[in-house]
Write an enzyme that holds these catalytic residues in place. Structure first.
Site, PDB file in Angstrom:
ATOM      1  N   HIS A 122      44.194  75.781  23.118  1.00 51.02           N
ATOM      2  CA  HIS A 122      44.015  74.333  23.253  1.00 51.02           C
ATOM      3  C   HIS A 122      42.532  74.083  23.514  1.00 51.02           C
ATOM      4  O   HIS A 122      41.847  74.921  24.103  1.00 51.02           O
ATOM      5  CB  HIS A 122      44.849  73.886  24.468  1.00 51.02           C
ATOM      6  N   ASP A 199      46.353  79.912  30.836  1.00 49.44           N
ATOM      7  CA  ASP A 199      46.619  78.490  30.668  1.00 49.44           C
ATOM      8  C   ASP A 199      48.146  78.359  30.675  1.00 49.44           C
ATOM      9  O   ASP A 199      48.815  78.694  29.692  1.00 49.44           O
ATOM     10  CB  ASP A 199      46.012  78.017  29.347  1.00 49.44           C
ATOM     11  N   GLN A 202      52.085  75.094  29.201  1.00 52.12           N
ATOM     12  CA  GLN A 202      53.385  75.054  28.514  1.00 52.12           C
ATOM     13  C   GLN A 202      54.357  76.117  29.026  1.00 52.12           C
ATOM     14  O   GLN A 202      55.473  76.217  28.514  1.00 52.12           O
ATOM     15  CB  GLN A 202      53.191  75.244  26.990  1.00 52.12           C
ATOM     16  N   LYS A 225      53.572  67.526  32.860  1.00 53.43           N
ATOM     17  CA  LYS A 225      54.451  68.184  31.887  1.00 53.43           C
ATOM     18  C   LYS A 225      55.690  68.759  32.559  1.00 53.43           C
ATOM     19  O   LYS A 225      56.521  69.381  31.914  1.00 53.43           O
ATOM     20  CB  LYS A 225      53.686  69.291  31.165  1.00 53.43           C
ATOM     21  N   CYS A 365      45.444  68.981  19.762  1.00 56.01           N
ATOM     22  CA  CYS A 365      44.259  69.485  20.482  1.00 56.01           C
ATOM     23  C   CYS A 365      44.034  70.968  20.230  1.00 56.01           C
ATOM     24  O   CYS A 365      43.559  71.691  21.117  1.00 56.01           O
ATOM     25  CB  CYS A 365      44.345  69.218  21.986  1.00 56.01           C
TER      26      CYS A 365
HETATM   27  N1  PMP Z   1      46.738  73.731  27.410  1.00 55.83           N
HETATM   28  C1  PMP Z   1      47.853  73.569  26.693  1.00 55.83           C
HETATM   29  C2  PMP Z   1      48.503  74.771  26.076  1.00 55.83           C
HETATM   30  C3  PMP Z   1      48.404  72.301  26.548  1.00 55.83           C
HETATM   31  O1  PMP Z   1      49.515  72.141  25.815  1.00 55.83           O
HETATM   32  C4  PMP Z   1      47.780  71.197  27.155  1.00 55.83           C
HETATM   33  C5  PMP Z   1      48.334  69.797  26.991  1.00 55.83           C
HETATM   34  N2  PMP Z   1      48.647  69.456  25.682  1.00 55.83           N
HETATM   35  C6  PMP Z   1      46.623  71.423  27.896  1.00 55.83           C
HETATM   36  C7  PMP Z   1      46.128  72.696  28.009  1.00 55.83           C
HETATM   37  C8  PMP Z   1      45.884  70.308  28.567  1.00 55.83           C
HETATM   38  O2  PMP Z   1      46.680  69.724  29.543  1.00 55.83           O
HETATM   39  P1  PMP Z   1      46.157  68.419  30.291  1.00 55.83           P
HETATM   40  O3  PMP Z   1      45.895  67.416  29.223  1.00 55.83           O
HETATM   41  O4  PMP Z   1      47.287  68.042  31.181  1.00 55.83           O
HETATM   42  O5  PMP Z   1      44.922  68.802  31.009  1.00 55.83           O
END
Ligand code: PMP
Length: 410
Positions: A122, A199, A202, A225, A365
């Site tokens: 991401h 990270d 998920q 999430k 993203c």
């Molecule tokens: N890493 C992953 C794998 C994600 O799916 C996401 C959210 N789509 C993020 C980081 C970023 O999360 P946040 O927008 O809550 O900071």
């Protein structure tokens, strides 16, 4: 017994309609819905004990502080952190990673050193490291993905070297859905003396995650999430690492003593929580954790594996639909990213929205990995505890309708 139909009753939003159709919410990887228990916790907080934490000797402040620190303990227990001080409250996964990229990397990465991420990161776990690499003259290296969309462990020994200072990878990909082989990756990182960060955006909401078993030095995740409000997240860090790190932000609450020309730092975790923290949402995160614990994280994971397997089987019947990621539902999380013939995912998303179905469309993203696969955008259906096989059926039927509609339109 795990009963998604009963669970749904706790989520008021799931009773609403969209374009006259019952809402089918399949965008949980972007953000989850909130149960009444979490909403009620927020209401109680504002109605009963709203007050600044750690600052007052009055009753409200002490009650707020006690609840805030209880939430920290709940978050620590949830990921098996050996101590609550290893839990730093931040806004979200993005901020947690930036905290490490700023506070840790500043003093620990130098010219010629390496930071290793994977191809499927991401942007939140890529862009902060681009900055560190550029500032420090370090190299940003990529672990490749297999054709199945899993981080390729055969590349570990060549990509991770004695010059590597940090390996930071996504635990569960928000694009391929793969549950990555993170224990092996972490072992290789530690073998060369590098730190290991996950990270967990998920993974933490969807499966048991144990930082001691995974042996990670950092773990980042977002409350929104996992049924909590947006604006609260966690950076877990190993205490021995945190103790040596300089603060991230400077100001009130993170200091012990201040003079006009210098200051000393507070104990952990306060050293990393400058200013008034988002204590109300932290308490609500505690309520979300209670809710998930009552369901049982093994049961949550099992439900999503079953739903994922059901969806994969149904998608396989659709000739024009191609699914990314591992074929085996046990190697993946409950999310399915796909392309549907020539239909642009945004058109598909709009079509499904008119059926009451919310999916995510775009690059999620993760632009470089989409580019690598030759894709501009994809559709993604992602599940949580309240989703049912009936909803997957509705999605598949609507996809069929969309394929027929757009075939006529072109
Ligand atoms: N890493 C992953 C794998 C994600 O799916 C996401 C959210 N789509 C993020 C980081 C970023 O999360 P946040 O927008 O809550 O900071």
């Amino acid at each position: 017994m795990f009963d998604p139909k009963a669970i749904r009753k706790d989520f008021p939003i799931l009773a609403r309609t969209v374009h006259g159709k019952p809402l089918v919410y399949l965008d949980n990887a972007a953000t989850s819905q909130k149960p009444r228990q979490v909403i009620q916790t927020l209401v109680e907080c504002y109605e009963m004990y709203n007050s600044n934490v750690h600052r007052g000797v009055h009753t409200l402040s002490m009650e707020a502080t006690e609840r805030y620190e209880t939430a920290r303990q709940k978050a620590a227990d949830f990921i098996k952190s050996p101590a609550p001080e290893g839990v730093i409250f931040v806004r979200n996964t993005t901020e947690a990673i930036n905290l490490v990229a700023s506070a840790w990397a500043t003093d620990n990465v130098g010219r010629g050193d390496e930071i290793v991420v994977s191809e499927m990161e991401h942007h939140s776990n890529l862009v902060p490291w681009q900055k560190v690499a550029a500032q420090k003259g370090a190299h940003l290296k990529l672990l490749p993905a297999t054709d199945d969309g899993v981080i390729d462990v055969t590349a570990l020994d060549t990509v991770i070297t004695p010059r590597t200072k940090l390996v930071s990878v996504v635990h569960v990909s928000n694009v391929t859905g793969a549950v990555n082989p993170v224990k092996e990756i972490g072992r290789r990182a530690h073998q060369v003396g590098a730190l290991f960060m996950l990270d967990g955006a998920q993974s933490v909401p969807h499966m048991p995650v144990d930082v001691q078993d995974l042996d990670c030095d950092f773990l980042a995740f977002s409350g929104h999430k996992m049924m909590a409000p947006p604006g609260i997240g966690v950076l877990y860090a190993r205490l021995s690492v945190l103790e040596k790190m300089e603060p991230f932000l400077r100001g009130g609450e993170m200091v012990r003593e201040v003079w006009y020309d210098h200051a000393t730092w507070n104990d952990l975790p306060n050293k990393f929580e400058a200013g008034t923290p988002n204590f109300t949402d932290a308490v609500a995160l505690g309520a979300a954790i209670d809710y998930l614990n009552a369901l049982g994280m093994d049961a949550v994971r099992q439900h999503e594996v079953e739903l994922g397997a059901y969806a994969l089987k149904a998608f396989a019947q659709l000739e024009e639909v191609d699914v990314l990621g591992p074929k085996d539902a046990r190697q993946r999380a409950g999310l399915v990213t796909f392309t549907a013939g020539d239909i642009h995912p945004h058109d598909l998303g709009t079509f499904l929205d008119h059926e009451g179905i919310a999916i995510r469309t775009g690059h999620h993203c993760v632009m470089p990995y989409h580019r690598k696969l030759g894709l501009v955008a994809t559709g993604r259906a992602s599940f949580y505890v309240y989703n049912t096989n009936d909803e997957v059926d509705l999605l598949v039927q609507s996809l069929k309708n969309a394929l027929a509609y757009f075939a006529h339109a072109s």
